[in-house]
Write a protein that holds these residues in place. Structure first.
Motif, mmCIF file in Angstrom:
data_model
loop_
_atom_site.group_PDB
_atom_site.id
_atom_site.type_symbol
_atom_site.label_atom_id
_atom_site.label_comp_id
_atom_site.label_asym_id
_atom_site.label_seq_id
_atom_site.Cartn_x
_atom_site.Cartn_y
_atom_site.Cartn_z
ATOM 1 N N ILE A 36 0.940 4.331 -2.629
ATOM 2 C CA ILE A 36 0.726 5.727 -2.219
ATOM 3 C C ILE A 36 1.945 6.573 -2.614
ATOM 4 N N ASN A 50 -4.711 8.225 10.341
ATOM 5 C CA ASN A 50 -5.204 8.220 11.729
ATOM 6 C C ASN A 50 -4.182 8.925 12.608
ATOM 7 N N HIS A 107 7.696 8.596 11.020
ATOM 8 C CA HIS A 107 6.637 9.480 11.507
ATOM 9 C C HIS A 107 7.253 10.826 11.890
ATOM 10 N N GLY A 139 6.221 -2.110 17.107
ATOM 11 C CA GLY A 139 4.992 -1.411 16.737
ATOM 12 C C GLY A 139 4.824 -1.139 15.260
ATOM 13 N N GLN A 140 5.688 -1.732 14.424
ATOM 14 C CA GLN A 140 5.542 -1.507 12.972
ATOM 15 C C GLN A 140 4.337 -2.295 12.455
ATOM 16 N N THR A 141 3.409 -1.592 11.829
ATOM 17 C CA THR A 141 2.214 -2.257 11.291
ATOM 18 C C THR A 141 2.231 -2.297 9.761
ATOM 19 N N VAL A 142 2.945 -1.382 9.120
ATOM 20 C CA VAL A 142 3.036 -1.391 7.652
ATOM 21 C C VAL A 142 4.489 -1.672 7.270
ATOM 22 N N HIS A 194 0.288 15.133 11.866
ATOM 23 C CA HIS A 194 1.097 13.886 11.886
ATOM 24 C C HIS A 194 1.377 13.448 10.450
ATOM 25 N N LEU A 218 3.917 11.147 7.492
ATOM 26 C CA LEU A 218 4.736 9.957 7.245
ATOM 27 C C LEU A 218 5.644 10.240 6.063
ATOM 28 N N ASN A 235 9.414 2.984 13.492
ATOM 29 C CA ASN A 235 9.245 1.650 14.072
ATOM 30 C C ASN A 235 9.758 0.568 13.120
ATOM 31 N N ILE A 237 0.830 -1.219 0.000
ATOM 32 C CA ILE A 237 0.000 0.000 0.000
ATOM 33 C C ILE A 237 0.862 1.265 0.000
ATOM 34 N N ILE A 253 3.288 12.302 3.426
ATOM 35 C CA ILE A 253 1.818 12.354 3.449
ATOM 36 C C ILE A 253 1.323 12.570 4.868
ATOM 37 N N LEU A 254 0.058 12.978 4.973
ATOM 38 C CA LEU A 254 -0.561 13.031 6.292
ATOM 39 C C LEU A 254 -1.012 11.631 6.677
ATOM 40 N N ASP A 255 -0.778 11.256 7.935
ATOM 41 C CA ASP A 255 -1.222 9.955 8.450
ATOM 42 C C ASP A 255 -2.752 9.936 8.482
HETATM 43 P P1 5GP Z 1 3.562 2.025 12.000
HETATM 44 O O1 5GP Z 1 2.735 1.553 13.157
HETATM 45 O O2 5GP Z 1 3.790 0.925 10.989
HETATM 46 O O3 5GP Z 1 4.841 2.696 12.411
HETATM 47 O O4 5GP Z 1 2.713 3.167 11.328
HETATM 48 C C1 5GP Z 1 1.826 2.981 10.287
HETATM 49 C C2 5GP Z 1 1.049 4.262 10.141
HETATM 50 O O5 5GP Z 1 0.466 4.303 8.868
HETATM 51 C C3 5GP Z 1 -0.089 4.413 11.157
HETATM 52 O O6 5GP Z 1 0.113 5.613 11.889
HETATM 53 C C4 5GP Z 1 -1.341 4.441 10.302
HETATM 54 O O7 5GP Z 1 -2.302 5.337 10.784
HETATM 55 C C5 5GP Z 1 -0.804 4.876 8.941
HETATM 56 N N1 5GP Z 1 -1.536 4.356 7.792
HETATM 57 C C6 5GP Z 1 -1.868 3.050 7.570
HETATM 58 N N2 5GP Z 1 -2.496 2.923 6.377
HETATM 59 C C7 5GP Z 1 -2.539 4.176 5.841
HETATM 60 C C8 5GP Z 1 -3.067 4.696 4.597
HETATM 61 O O8 5GP Z 1 -3.609 3.973 3.770
HETATM 62 N N3 5GP Z 1 -2.911 6.032 4.394
HETATM 63 C C9 5GP Z 1 -2.306 6.851 5.288
HETATM 64 N N4 5GP Z 1 -2.210 8.143 4.988
HETATM 65 N N5 5GP Z 1 -1.812 6.403 6.460
HETATM 66 C C10 5GP Z 1 -1.925 5.085 6.740
#
Ligand code: 5GP
Ligand code: ZN
Length: 139
Positions: free
Chosen positions: A11, A34, A103, A94-97, A40, A42, A88, A7, A30-32
């Motif tokens: 983006i 959430n 950040h 805490g890395q989710t992506v 905030h 990224l 992260n 993703i 980009i703006l996060d």
């Molecule tokens: P992580 O937890 O991996 O360090 O942070 C992932 C961040 O990506 C989170 O703060 C989440 O809100 C943001 N995020 C996830 N999917 C998307 C997306 O599709 N678009 C944007 N702008 N932010 C995203």
């Protein structure tokens, strides 16, 4: 190289829309979706790297200049009182992506202090010495 099923690759390369505050040859900022605070952001490399361990030296060198540039702009534009840079690596951290991102989090007096926080523990000088040596050996 970019990955079609990632993703953040999509983006970063403009295939999926985003609130882009800055773009150059190598990065999109980009703006996060959430945000933890107002503004905030990224920083996304346009090439795919899973995390810091994979990030090329070339991207690593340019990254901090981009962080500085957008951090200063957000501080001015949003009257932020401070900025956190958070990055992260790995689920445990805490890395989710799984596409490297940094950040850039504007901070405001009185906002949620728990957003970027840890519990300080006492340290044992002997253990600290062992840790110091273990890390040094890997460099
Ligand atoms: P992580 O937890 O991996 O360090 O942070 C992932 C961040 O990506 C989170 O703060 C989440 O809100 C943001 N995020 C996830 N999917 C998307 C997306 O599709 N678009 C944007 N702008 N932010 C995203
Ligand atoms: Zn990617």
């Amino acid at each position: 190289m970019k990955k079609d099923d990632c993703i953040f690759c999509r983006i970063a390369n403009g295939e999926i829309g985003s609130n882009t505050v800055y773009e150059d040859e190598d990065f999109r900022v980009i703006l996060d979706l959430n945000p933890g605070s107002k503004g905030h952001m990224l920083i996304l490399p346009k090439e795919h790297f899973d995390d810091l361990f994979e990030l090329s030296d070339e991207y690593a060198q340019k990254l901090m200049l981009v962080a500085k540039k957008v951090g200063l702009a957000a501080r001015k534009a949003l009257c932020a009182d401070g900025i956190n840079l958070v990055q992260n690596n790995g689920e445990a951290a805490g890395q989710t992506v799984k596409h490297f991102h940094m950040h850039v989090i504007p901070r405001y007096e009185g906002d949620d202090k728990g957003m970027v926080n840890w519990t300080p523990h006492d340290s044992d000088p002997e253990e600290q010495k062992r840790i110091e040596e273990a890390i040094r050996k890997q460099l």
